[in-house]
Design a protein around this motif. Sequence first.
Motif, short mmCIF file in Angstrom:
data_model
loop_
_atom_site.label_atom_id
_atom_site.label_comp_id
_atom_site.label_asym_id
_atom_site.label_seq_id
_atom_site.Cartn_x
_atom_site.Cartn_y
_atom_site.Cartn_z
N MET A 1 0.83 -1.19 0.00
CA MET A 1 0.00 0.00 0.00
C MET A 1 0.87 1.25 0.00
SD MET A 1 -2.98 1.12 2.70
CE MET A 1 -3.93 -0.35 2.31
N LYS A 2 0.54 2.21 -0.84
CA LYS A 2 1.34 3.41 -0.95
C LYS A 2 1.14 4.33 0.25
CE LYS A 2 1.64 3.63 -6.00
NZ LYS A 2 1.50 4.49 -7.19
N MET A 3 2.19 5.05 0.60
CA MET A 3 2.09 6.06 1.65
C MET A 3 1.39 7.29 1.09
SD MET A 3 5.79 5.98 3.55
CE MET A 3 6.76 4.95 2.46
N LYS A 4 0.38 7.76 1.80
CA LYS A 4 -0.36 8.93 1.35
C LYS A 4 0.28 10.20 1.91
CE LYS A 4 -4.67 6.37 0.87
NZ LYS A 4 -6.09 6.24 1.29
N VAL A 5 0.67 11.09 1.01
CA VAL A 5 1.45 12.27 1.40
C VAL A 5 0.71 13.54 1.00
CG1 VAL A 5 3.64 13.49 1.13
CG2 VAL A 5 3.60 10.98 1.11
N LEU A 6 0.70 14.50 1.92
CA LEU A 6 0.18 15.84 1.65
C LEU A 6 1.37 16.81 1.58
CD1 LEU A 6 -2.70 17.79 3.31
CD2 LEU A 6 -0.37 18.65 3.58
N ILE A 7 1.32 17.75 0.64
CA ILE A 7 2.36 18.77 0.51
C ILE A 7 1.74 20.13 0.76
CG2 ILE A 7 4.03 19.86 -1.04
CD1 ILE A 7 4.05 17.18 -2.62
N ALA A 8 2.28 20.88 1.73
CA ALA A 8 1.79 22.22 2.02
C ALA A 8 2.92 23.23 1.85
CB ALA A 8 1.23 22.28 3.44
N ASP A 9 2.76 24.13 0.91
CA ASP A 9 3.77 25.16 0.65
C ASP A 9 3.10 26.30 -0.08
OD1 ASP A 9 6.15 26.59 -0.58
OD2 ASP A 9 7.19 24.93 0.40
N ASP A 10 3.41 27.54 0.29
CA ASP A 10 2.75 28.67 -0.35
C ASP A 10 3.34 29.01 -1.72
OD1 ASP A 10 5.12 29.51 0.83
OD2 ASP A 10 4.40 31.55 1.16
N ASN A 11 4.41 28.34 -2.09
CA ASN A 11 5.02 28.53 -3.40
C ASN A 11 4.53 27.43 -4.34
OD1 ASN A 11 6.93 28.31 -5.62
ND2 ASN A 11 8.27 29.68 -4.48
N SER A 12 3.78 27.81 -5.35
CA SER A 12 3.19 26.82 -6.26
C SER A 12 4.26 26.03 -7.01
CB SER A 12 2.26 27.49 -7.26
OG SER A 12 2.96 28.44 -8.04
N PHE A 13 5.36 26.69 -7.32
CA PHE A 13 6.45 26.01 -8.01
C PHE A 13 7.02 24.89 -7.14
CE2 PHE A 13 10.97 25.55 -9.05
CZ PHE A 13 10.90 25.27 -10.41
N VAL A 14 7.20 25.18 -5.86
CA VAL A 14 7.72 24.18 -4.92
C VAL A 14 6.72 23.05 -4.75
CG1 VAL A 14 8.40 23.74 -2.53
CG2 VAL A 14 9.18 25.82 -3.69
N ARG A 15 5.45 23.40 -4.59
CA ARG A 15 4.41 22.37 -4.43
C ARG A 15 4.41 21.38 -5.59
NH1 ARG A 15 0.99 26.73 -3.25
NH2 ARG A 15 -0.19 26.40 -5.18
N GLU A 16 4.34 21.93 -6.79
CA GLU A 16 4.25 21.06 -7.95
C GLU A 16 5.56 20.32 -8.21
OE1 GLU A 16 1.40 20.34 -9.40
OE2 GLU A 16 0.63 21.63 -7.81
N VAL B 1 -4.30 10.65 5.68
CA VAL B 1 -2.98 11.11 5.24
C VAL B 1 -1.93 10.49 6.16
CG1 VAL B 1 -1.47 13.10 4.87
CG2 VAL B 1 -3.93 13.31 4.43
N ASP B 2 -0.93 9.87 5.59
CA ASP B 2 0.12 9.25 6.39
C ASP B 2 1.16 10.27 6.85
OD1 ASP B 2 -0.81 6.52 6.23
OD2 ASP B 2 -0.18 6.54 4.13
N VAL B 3 1.66 11.06 5.92
CA VAL B 3 2.70 12.04 6.23
C VAL B 3 2.35 13.37 5.57
CG1 VAL B 3 5.15 12.63 6.05
CG2 VAL B 3 4.47 10.24 6.39
N ALA B 4 2.42 14.45 6.37
CA ALA B 4 2.21 15.80 5.83
C ALA B 4 3.55 16.52 5.78
CB ALA B 4 1.23 16.57 6.72
N LEU B 5 3.92 16.97 4.58
CA LEU B 5 5.12 17.78 4.41
C LEU B 5 4.71 19.24 4.52
CD1 LEU B 5 6.86 16.05 1.34
CD2 LEU B 5 7.09 15.51 3.76
N LEU B 6 5.19 19.93 5.55
CA LEU B 6 4.77 21.30 5.78
C LEU B 6 5.95 22.26 5.70
CD1 LEU B 6 2.43 20.90 8.91
CD2 LEU B 6 1.85 20.61 6.49
#
Length: 218
Positions: free
Chosen positions: A1-16, A49-54
Amino acid sequence: MKMKVLIADDNSFVREGMKIILTTFEEFEVVTTVENGREAVSYCESHDVDVALLDVQMPVMSGVEATKLIAERTGTKVLILTTFDDDQFIQDAIRNGAKGYLLKNNDPERIRDAIRTVHNGHHVLQDVVLNKLASGLMTAREQEKAPGAGEKIDKALFTPRELDIMALIAKGLSNKEIARQLYISEGTAANHITSILSKTGLEHRTQIAIYYLTGEGK
């Protein structure tokens, strides 16, 4: 099973960009990307969500504030991924429940390994971050009101020499420096560290430092 990851960053370039990087690893599923801490908290409260990258500095709600709410309200583990290595950010994030603090200038494999480590319930800190944490985990005022470093651990589990070594590891000293300060050989210092790892079930010296400083090693 894949790890579910959230990405939070105010820079759209970094997020994508981070989304593209993580999707190259088959073990991850990036479930969403958001631009502030409040959105991260809201999503983690209503989704698995397994891991949130903030990131640390974001509008509406910072990553440090979001870490506290995510840790209190959900089972999601937080990994701070930022360009900031400011002492106060590091201390606040760890106190608020972050399982890791990593700088964005790491290569993709290092970030991947950090996510794995956090997902498995362990802490991950870069050397530069660990050194800052060790040198200033508490302010002088907090130290007057709260137990000092080493007060939360089970001291009966360790020999006096092991406690000395743990304290020096928490200060960022190498085996060579520990040996010099305690007037023992490097081999003896290494043997004591092996004993500490065995007694605690920890895996490496970074976890020993965190355990000594906070009472929590995993």
